[in-house]
Design a protein around this motif. Structure first.
Motif, PDB file in Angstrom:
ATOM      1  N   TYR A 126       0.837  -1.197   0.000  1.00  0.00           N
ATOM      2  CA  TYR A 126       0.000   0.000   0.000  1.00  0.00           C
ATOM      3  C   TYR A 126       0.876   1.253   0.000  1.00  0.00           C
ATOM      4  CZ  TYR A 126      -3.008   3.678   1.847  1.00  0.00           C
ATOM      5  OH  TYR A 126      -3.663   4.860   2.034  1.00  0.00           O
ATOM      6  N   LEU A 141      -3.933   3.939  -2.827  1.00  0.00           N
ATOM      7  CA  LEU A 141      -5.368   3.705  -3.021  1.00  0.00           C
ATOM      8  C   LEU A 141      -5.735   3.554  -4.489  1.00  0.00           C
ATOM      9  CD1 LEU A 141      -7.354   5.999  -0.547  1.00  0.00           C
ATOM     10  CD2 LEU A 141      -7.318   3.503  -0.660  1.00  0.00           C
ATOM     11  N   TYR A 144      -4.994   0.063  -5.802  1.00  0.00           N
ATOM     12  CA  TYR A 144      -5.989  -0.916  -5.367  1.00  0.00           C
ATOM     13  C   TYR A 144      -7.287  -0.767  -6.151  1.00  0.00           C
ATOM     14  CZ  TYR A 144      -3.255  -2.430  -1.317  1.00  0.00           C
ATOM     15  OH  TYR A 144      -2.283  -2.965  -0.513  1.00  0.00           O
ATOM     16  N   ALA A 162      -5.097  -6.407   1.612  1.00  0.00           N
ATOM     17  CA  ALA A 162      -4.154  -5.305   1.437  1.00  0.00           C
ATOM     18  C   ALA A 162      -2.993  -5.458   2.416  1.00  0.00           C
ATOM     19  CB  ALA A 162      -4.859  -3.976   1.673  1.00  0.00           C
ATOM     20  N   ILE A 166       0.451  -0.341   6.322  1.00  0.00           N
ATOM     21  CA  ILE A 166      -0.907   0.133   6.620  1.00  0.00           C
ATOM     22  C   ILE A 166      -1.003   0.602   8.076  1.00  0.00           C
ATOM     23  CG2 ILE A 166      -3.337  -0.558   6.807  1.00  0.00           C
ATOM     24  CD1 ILE A 166      -2.747  -2.583   4.530  1.00  0.00           C
ATOM     25  N   ILE A 174      -8.880   2.081   2.282  1.00  0.00           N
ATOM     26  CA  ILE A 174      -8.462   0.836   1.617  1.00  0.00           C
ATOM     27  C   ILE A 174      -9.658  -0.079   1.415  1.00  0.00           C
ATOM     28  CG2 ILE A 174      -7.121  -1.284   1.919  1.00  0.00           C
ATOM     29  CD1 ILE A 174      -4.997   0.425   3.328  1.00  0.00           C
TER      30      ILE A 174
END
Length: 205
Positions: A126, A141, A144, A162, A166, A174
């Motif tokens: 991420y 983001l 994803y 994910a 994070i 997310i």
């Protein structure tokens, strides 16, 4: 499916086990043992100890990379990197009930894993994280969102987890991208108030 996976972290195998115990005590029920740069005997002994901890709390235990150690320690499954054993081969060794996850950084990686019938895909990173060497390109983001949208167009339903740097304030965004869960390491490693952190994560999920 359990939606919070703790990926173990520590300077020594003993620290990994201590942190796993703390995470389980605080309510985490899905653990990935991720040791690096240790010999196989140490890895196996640590895995057996991890199995005992997870059994105490009814937690799922996943081994990182090593299928043979997963089998010998009676782990519930294995998480495989892109350069590791093919998931189909791993399933032959571990059995049909094994939980097999795969690391992915791109849509192509995801489609490859889906073809190999993994149970979940760890998609990331991420953002920047110090817990992994040779970090793949950061997704953020937008990354994803694009990948999950493309997978939905192809009617793919393999859960996406994910992973990668994070923090608590990242989770809501997310999850809105369409992923099904998160994997965390630093957020739960050696932190105070772990039970509250895990409760907060669950509330968001």
């Amino acid at each position: 499916m359990i939606k919070i996976q703790y990926i173990s972290q520590g300077e020594t195998p003993e620290q990994h086990l201590a942190h796993i115990g703390e995470a389980c005590e605080a309510g985490c029920r899905w653990v990935q043992l991720r040791l690096k740069n240790v010999d196989m005997a140490t890895y196996l002994n640590t895995a057996l100890a991890c199995r005992n901890i997870c059994d105490q709390y009814g937690a799922i235990m996943i081994m990182n990379d090593h299928v043979s150690i997963a089998k010998a320690s009676l782990a519930d499954g294995v998480h495989l990197g892109l350069q590791d054993m093919n998931p189909k081969e791993a399933r032959k060794i571990l059995g049909e009930n094994a939980i097999i996850g795969g690391t992915a950084n791109t849509l192509e990686d995801c489609l490859h894993h889906i073809k190999d019938e993994v149970d979940y895909i760890g998609l990331g990173p991420y953002k920047y994280t110090t817990t992994k060497q040779k970090l793949s390109p950061i997704l953020g983001l937008e990354g994803y969102q694009k990948i999950v949208l493309e997978l939905s167009k192809q009617h793919a339903n393999t859960p996406i987890i994910a992973i990668g740097g994070i923090e608590l304030n990242d989770i809501e965004g997310i999850l809105e991208s369409g992923v099904q869960g998160i994997a965390v390491s630093g957020m739960l490693t050696g932190q105070g108030g772990l039970e509250e952190i895990i409760q907060n994560i669950r509330a968001l999920i």
